[in-house]
Scaffold this active site. Structure first.
Site, PDB file in Angstrom:
ATOM      1  N   ALA A   1       0.831  -1.212   0.000  1.00  0.00           N
ATOM      2  CA  ALA A   1       0.000   0.000   0.000  1.00  0.00           C
ATOM      3  C   ALA A   1       0.860   1.255   0.000  1.00  0.00           C
ATOM      4  CB  ALA A   1      -0.939  -0.013   1.209  1.00  0.00           C
ATOM      5  N   GLU A   2       1.849   1.324   0.882  1.00  0.00           N
ATOM      6  CA  GLU A   2       2.674   2.531   0.944  1.00  0.00           C
ATOM      7  C   GLU A   2       3.487   2.707  -0.328  1.00  0.00           C
ATOM      8  OE1 GLU A   2       5.252   5.413   3.719  1.00  0.00           O
ATOM      9  OE2 GLU A   2       4.231   3.698   4.606  1.00  0.00           O
ATOM     10  N   THR A   3       3.947   1.614  -0.901  1.00  0.00           N
ATOM     11  CA  THR A   3       4.720   1.703  -2.141  1.00  0.00           C
ATOM     12  C   THR A   3       3.887   2.323  -3.257  1.00  0.00           C
ATOM     13  OG1 THR A   3       6.090  -0.200  -1.559  1.00  0.00           O
ATOM     14  CG2 THR A   3       5.929   0.355  -3.914  1.00  0.00           C
TER      15      THR A   3
END
Length: 161
Positions: free
Chosen positions: A74-76
């Site tokens: 998700a953060e990527t």
């Protein structure tokens, strides 16, 4: 990421980076952590980022996809969307990540799709939906990134901040 694969970038973005002498497809990476987790970004624009990640190798002791692995995916991809929105003059730095895990997954690939909720001058927020191969929602995440000015010398390091 391991083996090279092509990321689909909008042509206007490729042109913007090329005008500055930067080959965006060769520069782009999910970083060392993304490589170890075998995250493969398939499509990248400010409007939508799509990536896959195998469950195998990213599990917790019970054999289920690790919640932290979903958070990394998700953060990527949320950060990639923020980077694409900010353009060549900004770097995106994650400041808030929230993940809700809906179901366990034991095998196969999961796919993350990041779409913008807010795209401002100094912050962006993306919703990321991670689904299994049967298109069942595994995780819903929200990432807010701060957009900071890029290095004044024009050097851009999307993998660091």
């Amino acid at each position: 990421m391991g083996a090279q694969h092509a990321v689909k970038f909008p042509q206007e973005v490729l042109d913007e980076y090329a005008a500055l002498g930067i080959d965006l497809p060769s520069l782009f990476s999910a970083g060392h952590l993304g490589e170890r987790m075998d995250i493969r970004v398939l499509e990248a624009s400010a409007e939508r980022v799509v990536a896959t990640m195998p469950v195998e190798g990213n599990t917790q002791p019970y054999g289920l996809l690790h919640g932290g692995a979903s958070a990394v995916l998700a953060e990527t991809i949320g950060s990639v969307g923020a980077m694409m929105h900010g353009g060549i003059t900004k770097i995106a730095v994650g400041v808030d990540l929230n993940c809700t895990h809906h179901r366990g997954v034991r095998s196969g690939l999961v796919t993350g799709v990041a779409t913008p909720v807010h795209r401002g001058r100094s912050t962006t927020t993306y919703e990321i939906v991670i689904s299994d191969e049967q298109d069942r929602r595994v995780c819903t995440a929200r990432l807010t990134c701060l957009l900071r000015d890029a290095d004044p010398a024009g050097a851009r390091n999307p993998a660091g901040a």
